[in-house]
Design a protein around this motif. Structure first.
Motif, PDB file in Angstrom:
ATOM      1  N   LYS A  50       0.830  -1.208   0.000  1.00 20.92           N
ATOM      2  CA  LYS A  50       0.000   0.000   0.000  1.00 20.92           C
ATOM      3  C   LYS A  50       0.862   1.255   0.000  1.00 20.92           C
ATOM      4  CE  LYS A  50      -4.016  -2.025   2.361  1.00 20.92           C
ATOM      5  NZ  LYS A  50      -4.850  -1.997   3.599  1.00 20.92           N
ATOM      6  N   GLU A  51       1.978   1.204   0.702  1.00 23.23           N
ATOM      7  CA  GLU A  51       2.874   2.360   0.753  1.00 23.23           C
ATOM      8  C   GLU A  51       3.569   2.570  -0.596  1.00 23.23           C
ATOM      9  OE1 GLU A  51       4.781   5.672   2.204  1.00 23.23           O
ATOM     10  OE2 GLU A  51       3.159   4.501   3.145  1.00 23.23           O
ATOM     11  N   ARG A  52       3.927   1.479  -1.258  1.00 23.03           N
ATOM     12  CA  ARG A  52       4.641   1.583  -2.535  1.00 23.03           C
ATOM     13  C   ARG A  52       3.699   1.916  -3.693  1.00 23.03           C
ATOM     14  NH1 ARG A  52       6.048   2.360  -6.733  1.00 23.03           N
ATOM     15  NH2 ARG A  52       7.752   1.462  -7.993  1.00 23.03           N
ATOM     16  N   PHE A  53       2.497   1.342  -3.689  1.00 21.80           N
ATOM     17  CA  PHE A  53       1.538   1.553  -4.783  1.00 21.80           C
ATOM     18  C   PHE A  53       0.288   2.240  -4.198  1.00 21.80           C
ATOM     19  CE2 PHE A  53       4.064  -2.214  -5.744  1.00 21.80           C
ATOM     20  CZ  PHE A  53       4.576  -1.900  -6.990  1.00 21.80           C
ATOM     21  N   LYS A  54       0.440   3.517  -3.888  1.00 26.23           N
ATOM     22  CA  LYS A  54      -0.603   4.239  -3.166  1.00 26.23           C
ATOM     23  C   LYS A  54      -1.879   4.442  -3.972  1.00 26.23           C
ATOM     24  CE  LYS A  54       2.697   6.743  -0.250  1.00 26.23           C
ATOM     25  NZ  LYS A  54       3.229   8.071   0.171  1.00 26.23           N
ATOM     26  N   ARG A  55      -1.774   4.528  -5.280  1.00 29.52           N
ATOM     27  CA  ARG A  55      -2.947   4.809  -6.109  1.00 29.52           C
ATOM     28  C   ARG A  55      -3.576   3.559  -6.709  1.00 29.52           C
ATOM     29  NH1 ARG A  55      -1.107  10.171  -9.623  1.00 29.52           N
ATOM     30  NH2 ARG A  55      -0.589  11.503  -7.814  1.00 29.52           N
ATOM     31  N   VAL A  56      -3.078   2.405  -6.333  1.00 27.35           N
ATOM     32  CA  VAL A  56      -3.573   1.151  -6.908  1.00 27.35           C
ATOM     33  C   VAL A  56      -4.419   0.413  -5.872  1.00 27.35           C
ATOM     34  CG1 VAL A  56      -2.938  -1.019  -8.014  1.00 27.35           C
ATOM     35  CG2 VAL A  56      -1.483   1.003  -8.306  1.00 27.35           C
ATOM     36  N   LYS A  57      -5.559  -0.110  -6.314  1.00 27.14           N
ATOM     37  CA  LYS A  57      -6.451  -0.835  -5.415  1.00 27.14           C
ATOM     38  C   LYS A  57      -5.853  -2.205  -5.108  1.00 27.14           C
ATOM     39  CE  LYS A  57     -11.378  -1.554  -4.689  1.00 27.14           C
ATOM     40  NZ  LYS A  57     -11.402  -0.567  -3.601  1.00 27.14           N
ATOM     41  N   ILE A  58      -5.781  -2.538  -3.816  1.00 27.54           N
ATOM     42  CA  ILE A  58      -5.179  -3.795  -3.377  1.00 27.54           C
ATOM     43  C   ILE A  58      -6.243  -4.650  -2.684  1.00 27.54           C
ATOM     44  CG2 ILE A  58      -3.436  -4.865  -1.903  1.00 27.54           C
ATOM     45  CD1 ILE A  58      -1.745  -2.362  -2.233  1.00 27.54           C
ATOM     46  N   PHE A  59      -6.308  -5.925  -3.050  1.00 29.52           N
ATOM     47  CA  PHE A  59      -7.250  -6.857  -2.446  1.00 29.52           C
ATOM     48  C   PHE A  59      -6.475  -7.934  -1.684  1.00 29.52           C
ATOM     49  CE2 PHE A  59      -9.511  -5.043  -6.009  1.00 29.52           C
ATOM     50  CZ  PHE A  59     -10.789  -4.834  -5.505  1.00 29.52           C
ATOM     51  N   PRO A  60      -6.473  -7.886  -0.351  1.00 30.09           N
ATOM     52  CA  PRO A  60      -5.871  -8.975   0.422  1.00 30.09           C
ATOM     53  C   PRO A  60      -6.787 -10.200   0.329  1.00 30.09           C
ATOM     54  CG  PRO A  60      -6.035  -6.932   1.703  1.00 30.09           C
ATOM     55  CD  PRO A  60      -6.915  -6.776   0.508  1.00 30.09           C
ATOM     56  N   VAL A  61      -6.293 -11.286  -0.200  1.00 31.73           N
ATOM     57  CA  VAL A  61      -7.123 -12.480  -0.412  1.00 31.73           C
ATOM     58  C   VAL A  61      -6.346 -13.724  -0.032  1.00 31.73           C
ATOM     59  CG1 VAL A  61      -8.479 -11.433  -2.273  1.00 31.73           C
ATOM     60  CG2 VAL A  61      -6.383 -12.691  -2.816  1.00 31.73           C
ATOM     61  N   SER A  62      -7.096 -14.807   0.070  1.00 34.87           N
ATOM     62  CA  SER A  62      -6.487 -16.117   0.283  1.00 34.87           C
ATOM     63  C   SER A  62      -7.194 -17.114  -0.623  1.00 34.87           C
ATOM     64  CB  SER A  62      -6.598 -16.562   1.738  1.00 34.87           C
ATOM     65  OG  SER A  62      -6.210 -17.915   1.874  1.00 34.87           O
ATOM     66  N   GLY A  63      -6.482 -17.602  -1.626  1.00 36.19           N
ATOM     67  CA  GLY A  63      -7.075 -18.599  -2.500  1.00 36.19           C
ATOM     68  C   GLY A  63      -7.304 -19.914  -1.777  1.00 36.19           C
ATOM     69  N   GLU A  64      -6.537 -20.151  -0.729  1.00 33.15           N
ATOM     70  CA  GLU A  64      -6.636 -21.406   0.010  1.00 33.15           C
ATOM     71  C   GLU A  64      -7.870 -21.440   0.905  1.00 33.15           C
ATOM     72  OE1 GLU A  64      -5.502 -25.203   0.719  1.00 33.15           O
ATOM     73  OE2 GLU A  64      -4.426 -23.791  -0.594  1.00 33.15           O
ATOM     74  N   THR A  65      -8.119 -20.340   1.638  1.00 33.89           N
ATOM     75  CA  THR A  65      -9.243 -20.312   2.580  1.00 33.89           C
ATOM     76  C   THR A  65     -10.460 -19.566   2.050  1.00 33.89           C
ATOM     77  OG1 THR A  65      -8.534 -18.254   3.674  1.00 33.89           O
ATOM     78  CG2 THR A  65      -7.556 -20.334   4.458  1.00 33.89           C
ATOM     79  N   GLY A  66     -10.296 -18.796   0.986  1.00 33.81           N
ATOM     80  CA  GLY A  66     -11.420 -18.022   0.442  1.00 33.81           C
ATOM     81  C   GLY A  66     -11.557 -16.648   1.063  1.00 33.81           C
ATOM     82  N   LEU A  67     -10.657 -16.295   1.967  1.00 33.46           N
ATOM     83  CA  LEU A  67     -10.724 -14.996   2.625  1.00 33.46           C
ATOM     84  C   LEU A  67     -10.594 -13.860   1.604  1.00 33.46           C
ATOM     85  CD1 LEU A  67     -10.834 -13.670   5.467  1.00 33.46           C
ATOM     86  CD2 LEU A  67      -8.331 -13.616   5.401  1.00 33.46           C
ATOM     87  N   GLY A  68     -11.519 -12.905   1.655  1.00 34.43           N
ATOM     88  CA  GLY A  68     -11.467 -11.730   0.793  1.00 34.43           C
ATOM     89  C   GLY A  68     -11.996 -11.940  -0.613  1.00 34.43           C
ATOM     90  N   LEU A  69     -12.392 -13.163  -0.957  1.00 31.35           N
ATOM     91  CA  LEU A  69     -12.840 -13.427  -2.324  1.00 31.35           C
ATOM     92  C   LEU A  69     -14.217 -12.844  -2.620  1.00 31.35           C
ATOM     93  CD1 LEU A  69     -11.579 -17.055  -3.082  1.00 31.35           C
ATOM     94  CD2 LEU A  69     -10.465 -14.845  -3.472  1.00 31.35           C
ATOM     95  N   ASP A  70     -15.075 -12.739  -1.609  1.00 30.46           N
ATOM     96  CA  ASP A  70     -16.400 -12.150  -1.823  1.00 30.46           C
ATOM     97  C   ASP A  70     -16.276 -10.675  -2.224  1.00 30.46           C
ATOM     98  OD1 ASP A  70     -17.686 -14.505  -1.299  1.00 30.46           O
ATOM     99  OD2 ASP A  70     -18.096 -14.039   0.815  1.00 30.46           O
TER     100      ASP A  70
END
Length: 347
Positions: free
Chosen positions: A309-329
């Motif tokens: 987030k600090e390096r790419f301040k203008r880019v939308k970041i999605f924290p996700v986990s393909g293994e557990t499904g966290l953040g996928l919704d």
């Protein structure tokens, strides 16, 4: 075997020759000319078909040949025209004509590719080579002063050439990143695609496209592009074979291993992959892009997300986990707004 580029030779059918014929009957032993025209040669037609996703069939048969038209007959009968020959290609096939010329300075034969067709829509038809016209029979050469013509014309040759077929995958959004970043896992969780998944680099050796359903008859397509490595723009690690498939994606989703599970720095990995894409195509580097910080469930990932987030301040970041499904919704809702399209339900 997956084949995404191939050189083929195509030749349409030759037109049938015109007929040189004179009518002969019981009461007309010296009838006039009645030679018919020749039939038209067969066309070679490409059809974009949804049931194929590779150019594999042309690896085993790289010659596309259509039949010739039949010769004209007497009594002004036109020869039978040859039927068109249809060859199926996947959506996203780019056709170039192969042209070989002699370099005036060196005398060497130089091969170049002339853009010829870009086939993107399922059901789209394209005539690759047109069949030759049939020749004219001698009846066309009869005049008041030339009543017994023996002239006729041969059929025209059909078009022929060498062509380069190149498959560039088409998807609304494409996963881009280093090997083992988790792209295939994310594709399998978001769509019905079943890519091969294993804990070693280069599991994915060919593009995989999956359909993501958003509900209310809305959907989009996602592509898992094989992992890139540093130097990909110079074709290191089959870089060009992989990079060209990204060209058809409207949105680029850069997947990074936020946890650095293999001792890699996710910030540096993203900078490297972005650089490779930019060096390969300036146009591609300007395409909308977002970051999927994968493996957020692993220890140390959250700290790296903050660095991203600090390096790419203008880019939308999605924290996700393909293994557990966290953040996928949350990711799914975002993709619905960006690439979701309504489709008609067949009844």
């Amino acid at each position: 075997m997956f084949v995404d580029q191939i050189k083929v030779y195509a030749r349409a059918g030759k037109g049938g020759d015109g007929s040189m014929h004179f009518h002969r009957g019981k009461f007309r032993p010296k009838g006039g000319p009645d030679g018919g025209d020749g039939g038209r040669g067969g066309d070679i037609v490409l059809l974009v078909d949804s049931s194929t996703n590779s150019l594999r069939q042309y690896f085993f048969n790289a010659k596309l040949i259509a039949e010739d038209g039949k010769k004209g007959g007497g009594n002004m009968c036109t020869g039978i025209s040859a039927e068109e020959v249809i060859y199926k290609v996947p959506s996203g096939t780019v056709i170039s004509k192969v042209v070989e010329e002699e370099d005036p300075e060196t005398g060497e034969i130089v091969t170049r590719y002339e853009p010829f067709a870009d086939l993107t829509e399922v059901g789209q038809r394209f005539v690759l080579c047109k069949g030759g016209k049939g020749g004219k029979g001698n009846i066309h050469f009869k005049t008041s002063t030339h009543q017994a013509p023996r002239e006729f014309t041969p059929g025209e040759d059909g078009e022929e050439s060498y062509f380069h077929f190149e498959l560039r995958s088409i998807a609304d959004a494409g996963f881009v990143g280093f090997p083992n970043a988790g792209k295939s896992t994310l594709l399998s969780k978001l769509s019905a695609a079943k890519p091969k998944i294993a804990n070693y680099p280069f599991t994915t050796l060919q593009p995989m496209v999956g359909v993501i359903h958003f509900g209310d008859h809305r959907r989009g397509t996602l592509a898992d592009i094989p992992g890139l490595i540093e130097g990909a723009h110079q074709n290191v690690g089959l870089g060009h074979d992989f990079l060209r498939h990204i060209m058809r994606c409207r949105i680029l989703l850069f997947v990074v291993d936020a946890a650095g599970t293999e001792g890699r720095d996710p910030v540096q990995d993203l900078e490297t992959v972005r650089k490779e894409v930019s060096l390969y195509s300036k146009e591609l580097s300007k395409r909308p892009w977002h970051i999927l910080a994968n493996k957020i469930d692993v220890e140390g990932a959250e700290a790296n997300v903050e660095r991203l987030k600090e390096r790419f301040k203008r880019v939308k970041i999605f924290p996700v986990s393909g293994e557990t499904g966290l953040g996928l919704d949350k990711l799914r809702d975002f993709l619905d707004k960006k690439i979701g399209q309504t489709f008609e339900v067949l009844k």
